[in-house]
Write a protein that holds these residues in place. Structure first.
Motif, PDB file in Angstrom:
ATOM      1  N   SER A  28       0.829  -1.217   0.000  1.00  0.00           N
ATOM      2  CA  SER A  28       0.000   0.000   0.000  1.00  0.00           C
ATOM      3  C   SER A  28       0.863   1.267   0.000  1.00  0.00           C
ATOM      4  O   SER A  28       2.097   1.199   0.077  1.00  0.00           O
ATOM      5  CB  SER A  28      -0.914  -0.009   1.235  1.00  0.00           C
ATOM      6  N   SER A  94      -4.818  -1.986  -0.755  1.00  0.00           N
ATOM      7  CA  SER A  94      -5.050  -0.567  -1.009  1.00  0.00           C
ATOM      8  C   SER A  94      -4.563  -0.185  -2.403  1.00  0.00           C
ATOM      9  O   SER A  94      -5.039  -0.752  -3.382  1.00  0.00           O
ATOM     10  CB  SER A  94      -4.413   0.262   0.097  1.00  0.00           C
ATOM     11  N   THR A 119      -9.256  -2.115  -0.467  1.00  0.00           N
ATOM     12  CA  THR A 119      -9.047  -1.357  -1.694  1.00  0.00           C
ATOM     13  C   THR A 119     -10.380  -1.153  -2.383  1.00  0.00           C
ATOM     14  O   THR A 119     -11.408  -1.642  -1.914  1.00  0.00           O
ATOM     15  CB  THR A 119      -8.043  -2.083  -2.605  1.00  0.00           C
ATOM     16  N   THR A 214     -10.355   2.931   3.530  1.00  0.00           N
ATOM     17  CA  THR A 214     -11.299   2.288   2.600  1.00  0.00           C
ATOM     18  C   THR A 214     -12.277   1.474   3.450  1.00  0.00           C
ATOM     19  O   THR A 214     -12.102   0.274   3.635  1.00  0.00           O
ATOM     20  CB  THR A 214     -10.569   1.384   1.586  1.00  0.00           C
TER      21      THR A 214
END
Ligand SMILES: O=C(O)CC1=CCC(=O)O1
Length: 263
Positions: A28, A94, A119, A214
């Motif tokens: 990420s 992500s 994500t 998220t």
């Protein structure tokens, strides 16, 4: 340590496990491939494990900002071609999950299945990414680190006595500035709604129940775009369940691989 040229830059990677089924891990924003240490160790006896630091992160080359998401996607495609990986399950966290979705869209030959962790088809807005870029340009990554930690980890994990928490914070603030800003721009400019809706591979979407970046409803909306996908919530985790709840993440990946006959 392993380094290679791919897509015109130097990438840092790890590749273990010979000719077993391949799992590729993508990390990420503001992290490097060590976030997958515990999950990778648990899966290593049964799989070829490829991990890499995306452009501008970890020990991979930090080209000047801004980046496009296609830069990250093309880097991963070139790395897998270089490593002679024919087809793999891609596990992306992500922005790593955005890269995984993008790879499945432009190089479907390389992707047998996807695990999309924390994500979405689109993360954040033009305004939110521009604001973050401006803050980091003015004050450095340190200026946003405490706020980002609240997105990444649950209050229990953020205890001052937790050395792993301190280590993850250090990973963020030591990220190359160009890599961080460049990838913020890539996220700002990326919207994979249509290509993700068209995905045909088996997909598992997972999310921490306390993800501040998220959140579960956003990840569920991505799962809802993909016909036949599965959606699971990891308890007691924020944005980085592979660090906070590695055993739960490993179990979900194994179950998905068995059910989808990808193991
Ligand atoms: O740092 C964050 O806000 C979390 C995050 C968003 C995209 C990504 O890769 O990490």
């Amino acid at each position: 340590m392993n380094f290679t040229h791919a897509n015109g830059i130097v990438l840092h990677y790890e590749d273990t496990g010979g000719d077993r089924p391949v799992i590729v891990f993508a990390n990420s924003l503001g992290t490097d491939f060590r976030i997958w240490d515990k999950v990778a160790a648990a899966l290593r006896p049964d799989f070829r494990i490829v991990r890499y630091d995306k452009r501008g992160h970890g020990l991979s080359e930090a080209t000047p900002a801004p980046y496009a998401m296609s830069d990250h996607v093309n880097d991963l495609a070139a790395l897998l071609d270089e490593l002679r990986v024919k087809s793999a399950v891609i596990v992306g966290l992500s922005v790593g999950g955005v890269i995984a979705q993008g790879l499945a869209a432009v190089r479907p030959d390389l992707v047998r299945g996807l695990v999309l962790s924390n994500t979405a088809h689109k993360i954040g807005t033009q305004e939110s990414w521009n604001a973050r870029i401006a803050t980091v340009e003015a004050g450095g990554i340190e200026s946003i680190a405490d706020a980002v930690m609240k997105l990444w980890f649950t209050p229990a994990f953020r205890s001052p006595s937790n050395a792993e928490f301190a280590g993850c914070r250090a990973m963020l603030v030591r990220s190359p500035l160009a890599g961080y800003l460049g990838t913020c721009a890539a996220l700002r400019d990326s919207d994979l709604t249509e290509s993700t809706r068209a995905l045909k591979v088996p997909v598992l979407c997972i999310v921490g129940d306390q993800d501040g970046s998220t959140p579960p409803d956003l990840v569920r909306s991505t799962a809802n775009l993909i016909r036949g996908s599965d959606f699971r919530i990891v308890a007691d985790a924020g944005h980085i369940p592979c660090v906070e709840q590695p055993a739960a993440v490993t179990a979900l990946i194994r179950q998905f691989l068995m059910t989808a006959r990808l193991a």
